[in-house]
Design an enzyme around this catalytic site. Structure first.
Site: not given
Ligand code: 13P
Length: 249
Positions: A9-11, A96, A98, A168, A174, A213, A234-235
């Site tokens: 997930n590149w956000k 998600h 967010e 999640e 994050g 994470s 994500g990150g």
């Molecule tokens: P991180 O891996 O940056 O914690 O993000 C997780 C996420 O929200 C994937 O959808």
């Protein structure tokens, strides 16, 4: 047997130029794999770029990070499921954390989006997860299962069986703070049980991913758990070499 799924997930990162460079570099070091599936979730503007770059690779797929629940109309700034499909997406993240906690998306809206995705032939990845305060209050399972049930409300069993789910925990996203593999697995067990109650034995084949994470070092430990069928990252998915290391876990 379920193939492990590695979802990136590149956000709100990697516009078309960066996305093209990322995929080029990733593909150069990642030959076709039969035993795992990788799904990229770029931002909507980069979906076509990534979809075209991975077109010849059945082990790779592309999804969008969000959709509106209507198919078209006066919804400035939104993207619909049929449009995502047309742009080359096969998957969509729904609910998600967010979307839920930054943009105020309700459980019911997530349910409407799952329905819109299925109508358009997209595979929804329904994301669920508790806030830190909810975990500390002992409400993890109640919150996760409430989100889950609202997300699949009104669906037929074969529709639910074709979906993906992602657990999640919001406090792990994050933050560098991951749920221990055992804690994550315990929630996956509860999700599996709820799915089984809803759709019977077909629930056993439904992939449940963990996100929050996830890194190169913890991914193999998480994936070793019985009920963790993949990771949503994500990150650590933003760098092509780092992502390559994770998907080879
Ligand atoms: P991180 O891996 O940056 O914690 O993000 C997780 C996420 O929200 C994937 O959808």
């Amino acid at each position: 047997m379920k193939l492990p799924i590695f979802a990136a997930n590149w956000k709100m990162n990697h516009g078309p130029t960066d996305a093209r460079a990322f995929v080029k570099s990733f593909l150069a070091h990642y030959p076709r794999q039969q035993d795992r599936k990788v799904v990229f979730f770029p931002n909507a503007l980069s979906v076509t770029t990534v979809a075209e770059a991975v077109r010849d690779r059945p082990d790779l797929a592309v999804g969008v990070q969000n959709i509106h629940f209507e198919d078209k109309g006066a919804f400035t700034g939104e993207n619909s499921a049929p449009m995502a499909r047309d742009a080359g997406a096969t998957h969509v993240l729904v609910g998600h954390s967010e979307r839920r906690h930054v943009f105020g998306e309700s459980d019911a809206a997530a349910g409407q989006k799952v329905q819109a995705a299925l109508r358009a032939g997209l595979t929804p990845v329904l994301c669920v997860g508790e806030l830190l305060a909810e975990r500390e209050a002992g409400e993890t399972e109640a919150v996760v299962l409430r989100q889950l049930r609202a997300g699949v409300a009104g669906l037929e069993a074969p529709q639910v069986a074709g979906m993906l789910f992602a657990y999640e925990p919001v406090w792990a996203i994050g933050t560098g703070r991951t749920a221990t593999p055992a804690d994550a697995n315990a929630v996956h067990v509860a999700i599996r049980a709820a799915l089984r109650e809803a759709i019977g034995e077909r629930a056993m084949g439904v992939p449940i991913l963990y996100g929050g994470s996830v890194s190169r070092s913890n991914a193999p430990l998480l994936l070793a758990e019985e009920e963790i069928d993949g990771v949503l990252v994500g990150g650590a998915s933003l760098d092509a070499d780092g992502w390559n290391a994770i998907v080879r876990a």
